[in-house]
Design an enzyme around this catalytic site. Structure first.
Site, PDB file in Angstrom:
ATOM      1  N   PRO A 350       0.824  -1.214   0.000  1.00  0.00           N
ATOM      2  CA  PRO A 350       0.000   0.000   0.000  1.00  0.00           C
ATOM      3  C   PRO A 350       0.859   1.266   0.000  1.00  0.00           C
ATOM      4  O   PRO A 350       1.941   1.298   0.587  1.00  0.00           O
ATOM      5  CB  PRO A 350      -0.800  -0.108   1.313  1.00  0.00           C
ATOM      6  CG  PRO A 350      -0.716  -1.539   1.718  1.00  0.00           C
ATOM      7  CD  PRO A 350       0.586  -2.045   1.204  1.00  0.00           C
ATOM      8  N   GLY A 353       1.735   4.166  -4.903  1.00  0.00           N
ATOM      9  CA  GLY A 353       1.300   4.916  -6.093  1.00  0.00           C
ATOM     10  C   GLY A 353       0.631   4.090  -7.160  1.00  0.00           C
ATOM     11  O   GLY A 353       0.556   4.531  -8.308  1.00  0.00           O
ATOM     12  N   SER A 671      11.998 -19.149   3.121  1.00  0.00           N
ATOM     13  CA  SER A 671      13.205 -18.362   2.864  1.00  0.00           C
ATOM     14  C   SER A 671      13.998 -18.032   4.122  1.00  0.00           C
ATOM     15  O   SER A 671      15.070 -17.431   4.032  1.00  0.00           O
ATOM     16  CB  SER A 671      12.837 -17.064   2.137  1.00  0.00           C
ATOM     17  OG  SER A 671      12.024 -16.251   2.953  1.00  0.00           O
ATOM     18  N   LYS A 714      12.962  -7.288   0.089  1.00  0.00           N
ATOM     19  CA  LYS A 714      13.759  -7.679   1.252  1.00  0.00           C
ATOM     20  C   LYS A 714      15.028  -6.830   1.374  1.00  0.00           C
ATOM     21  O   LYS A 714      15.403  -6.401   2.467  1.00  0.00           O
ATOM     22  CB  LYS A 714      14.134  -9.166   1.151  1.00  0.00           C
ATOM     23  CG  LYS A 714      12.945 -10.115   1.282  1.00  0.00           C
ATOM     24  CD  LYS A 714      13.373 -11.560   1.081  1.00  0.00           C
ATOM     25  CE  LYS A 714      12.197 -12.511   1.202  1.00  0.00           C
ATOM     26  NZ  LYS A 714      12.582 -13.916   0.989  1.00  0.00           N
TER      27      LYS A 714
END
Length: 790
Positions: A350, A353, A671, A714
């Protein structure tokens, strides 16, 4: 000769000379005038008032010609007077005076101009015959009036008698009263009577037709049908105008031939219905939608690529891939006159743009912009419309948006497509399959319209925070463009170049009232926000400007300069430190990298050892995949205990507790395998993990490090948190192209293919077994040179 007589206005009737009438009077002035006249010479002047709704008219509200009449008889009732009056002659009203409590008029008689010629005689005979014919076909007239007309009357008397019974409006009767030439009046009456006879004939014909068509009990319907047909013959039917308007709109719409044929059938059906038929309203609404859709109207594309690029850069900073894709679309459109509109899907956290750039794209292309929010929609009919058989049925949101845009090729944004639900009313995402398929949407079918509409020229843009909740069939139709979170430098530029100006304007401030230093913007971004986008940063700027506006409005100051030292005075203590890393290197704690819907984030893996029987405890609301990563890490360490310098059966006498902080937040994914393994080995070997090293990668039981997703998010999160070195799977080296250059400059990347290589970088000193290094820290670093941007 001039006379002064009482004047009585009449609302909607005209008294003609040579006629008898019975009138009812109730207004106080009229009652007073009648009584005064009746006590005197019994003469009074009646005149028509121009506006029948006026209860207390003024002299200006009267016509200038009236009728001098005598009062034959008068009967008083409760609050009213019924009077039998006889018209005597036409009079011209010279002036009107208020004589309390009634009007007095100065009048002069205007005698008729009568010529006793054969033409006048012929006109009278013709008029008498036409009146007799009207009586025969249904005109209702008092018997005494009829006898007076049929008797040998003078031309003046005949014209006045027939004028009094004509079925015409009061202003038309007044027009006849004002004609004092008998021949002219007879000719006018002949024309009006002929029109009335024609109407009576049509009414008689309609009566015979409708009598055959309907039963005797449908009297009300018959009367309405008569009225409609009469008005149609007179050209006064509003429905005819409506049908004509629909036909004109249909021609202007330039719709396909098959659809135009369907519209013609519906218009014909509507024209044959009475306006009181309940189905007429449904058909009328349906036709309104069809004829008002932009079947042939389209916006001209702005195919000036440099101009479009300038507009995109004016509105948004960065977003290079999206801008490049739009310019590519323009370039192809310039070379190929006809091409299908792209179906783009903007995916990202969020506040980055996604929605706002849709408006910029529309502006750059020179097209209209339509936005429809799909969040929470669960009914398929919201997309495809309701069947016309339902009460209150409407087309779906796509067709509604096209109509609102007024063109057939707008930029159409479907916001929050990942939040569409499904229940017993259907699956809206399945309804989107046709609209968002370039191969099918030229024949998009809405349930309400029941005709095809071409959506192939529409540029569809969808937005989502995640792709996982979008059905595979729908996701396959979308051209996905990922939006990553902004770096600190990008946030600074966006705030300086866009947000400050916007919020100044919103708060009524100017550059002369407030100035914000660059260091204040950087301070805001680092210490008062922690997000992937810039919404929170914009809110903090708005909070500062509100306080500035208050001080200026109170007159305490004329201009305020905001610098980094002054920010806490407006917003209070800082909310986030510039670095969230540990103060020192810790044993049993590693720093992992995570991807979330709101962008990237870092997470800490904590491992605690205690005496026990080899039990593994996992906490921190871990998902199934992450739990399996923890078990795989333990199995890997047990299998390689000897190489890692651990006792062969070390696990039998200890319990291992793995915890990931922020326990209220669910966590999952493979991960974190490298980070989990590193933390456990650190706890077992008592060697601290470098706190400035972040790591990501899935690990197998054999220690291989596998590729992961979301590297850009990340890495940006690691940069934001103050990490210096990132351990990344070797297969992810290709993904560095998407990472901003300022982030690459500040970070070192170590690409590993095996867990041993990662341990050599993550641990602060090498592993020792029997006095010799198990893994050479320096050798690993030498073998895997950190990647740095040029």
């Amino acid at each position: 000769m001039e006379k002064i007589v009482p004047l009585i206005p009449i609302r909607d009737g005209v008294i003609f000379p040579n006629t008898d009438s019975v009138l009812t009077f109730g207004r106080p002035k009229s009652l007073a005038a009648l009584e005064a006249s009746f006590r005197g010479e019994r003469t009074v002047c009646f005149v028509l008032q121009k506006n029948s709704k006026l209860n207390d008219p003024n002299p200006d509200d009267f016509y200038s010609v009236g009728t001098l009449s005598t009062i034959q008889r008068m009967i008083k009732t409760e609050g009213e007077i019924n009077a039998h009056v006889k018209g005597m002659s036409r009079v011209k009203i010279l002036s009107v005076e208020r004589h309390d409590p009634f009007f007095l008029a100065k009048i002069i008689e205007t005698p008729d101009i009568v010529e006793n010629t054969p033409e006048i005689k012929a006109l009278c005979n013709h008029l008498t015959n036409e009146f007799r014919r009207a009586m025969n076909i249904g005109k209702s007239v008092d018997f005494m009036v009829f006898m007076n007309i049929m008797s040998d009357s003078s031309p003046s008397e005949l014209s006045d008698l027939i004028s009094s019974v004509l079925d015409i409006k009061p202003d038309e009767k007044q027009e006849l009263l004002e004609i004092n030439n008998a021949r002219t009046r007879l000719e006018k009456i002949t024309e009006l009577l002929a029109k009335e006879v024609k109407i009576l004939e049509l009414e008689r014909r309609i009566a015979s037709k409708t009598q055959e068509r309907f039963e005797k009990g449908a009297r009300e319907a018959i009367l309405r049908e008569r009225l409609k047909t009469i008005e149609k013959e007179l050209g006064e039917n509003d429905e005819d105008g409506e049908i004509k308007e629909l036909l004109d709109k249909m021609k202007k719409a330039k719709m396909p031939e098959d659809i135009e044929e369907k519209v013609r059938k519906e218009i014909k059906k509507l024209s044959q219905m009475t306006q009181y038929n309940p189905e007429a309203g449904y058909i009328r609404n349906y036709l309104d939608w069809l004829v008002n859709l932009p079947w042939s109207i389209e916006s001209k594309n702005n195919i000036n690529i440099k101009s479009a690029e300038k507009i995109l850069d004016e509105d948004h900073f960065g977003l290079t891939k999206i801008k490049e894709r739009i310019l590519e679309y323009l370039a192809v459109h310039k070379l190929a006159s006809k091409m299908k509109g792209p179906i783009l899907c903007f995916v990202g956290p969020p506040g980055v743009g996604k929605t706002s750039i849709g408006k910029s794209i529309a502006r750059a292309l020179g097209r209209k912009f339509v936005r429809v929010s799909l969040g929470g929609i669960r009914d398929e009919a919201e997309i495809r419309g309701h069947r016309r058989t339902y009460v209150g049925a409407l087309p779906g949101r796509i067709i509604q948006g096209i109509k609102d845009a007024g063109t057939r090729n707008p930029v159409f944004m479907l916001d929050e497509i990942d939040k569409v639900g499904a229940d017993f009313r259907g699956d809206p995402s399945s309804a989107l399959l046709e609209a968002l398929d370039p191969e099918q949407n030229n024949q998009f079918s809405d349930h309400y319209l029941e005709v095809h509409f071409d959506l192939s020229d529409v540029m569809f843009i969808t937005t989502a925070n995640i792709l996982d909740t979008i059905p595979p069939a729908l996701r396959d139709r979308l051209e996905v463009i990922h939006f990553a979170g902004y770096t600190q430098d990008e946030k600074f530029r966006i705030a300086r170049d866009f947000l400050l100006k916007k919020q100044m304007q919103n708060h009524g401030l100017t550059d002369k009232m407030v100035s914000v230093a660059d260091d204040a913007i950087r301070f805001l971004a680092q210490h008062y926000t922690r997000e992937a986008g810039v919404r929170s940063l914009e809110r903090q700027i708005a909070a500062i400007f509100r306080k500035v506006a208050k001080k200026i409005a109170e007159g305490k100051t004329k201009k305020i300069t905001v610098d980094s030292k002054g920010v806490p005075r407006f917003l209070g203590p800082i909310k986030f430190s510039s670095s969230i890393l540990e103060k020192k290197d810790e044993v049993g704690m590693s720093t992992g990298l995570a991807w979330t819907e709101a962008g990237g984030d870092i997470l800490f893996i904590e491992v605690a050892l205690m005496p026990g029987k080899g039990q593994l405890t996992l906490t921190g609301q871990l998902g199934d995949v992450m739990k399996e990563s923890c078990q795989a890490a333990m199995s890997y360490i047990r299998a390689r205990a000897n190489q890692l310098g651990l006792a062969e059966k070390f696990y039998q006498k200890i319990d291992v507790h793995i915890h990931v902080p922020e326990g209220a937040v669910p966590k999952d994914g493979p991960s974190a395998g490298v980070a989990i393994t590193t933390a456990i080995i650190s706890a077992l070997t008592k060697i601290p993990v470098n706190r400035k090293v972040g790591m990501t990668g899935e690990m197998t039981l054999r220690g291989r490090v596998l590729e992961i997703g979301g590297l850009k998010e990340k890495v940006i999160a690691a940069h934001r948190a103050g990490l210096k070195t990132i351990i990344v799977p070797k297969e992810n080296k290709k993904d560095l192209e998407d990472i901003p250059k300022e982030v690459l400059r500040d970070l070192k990347f170590v690409f590993v293919s095996h867990m041993d290589e990662a341990l050599g970088v993550a641990l602060t000193k090498p592993l020792i077994k029997n006095g010799s290094e198990v893994l050479s820290h320096h050798a690993v670093l030498h073998a895997q040179l950190p990647h740095q941007a040029d």
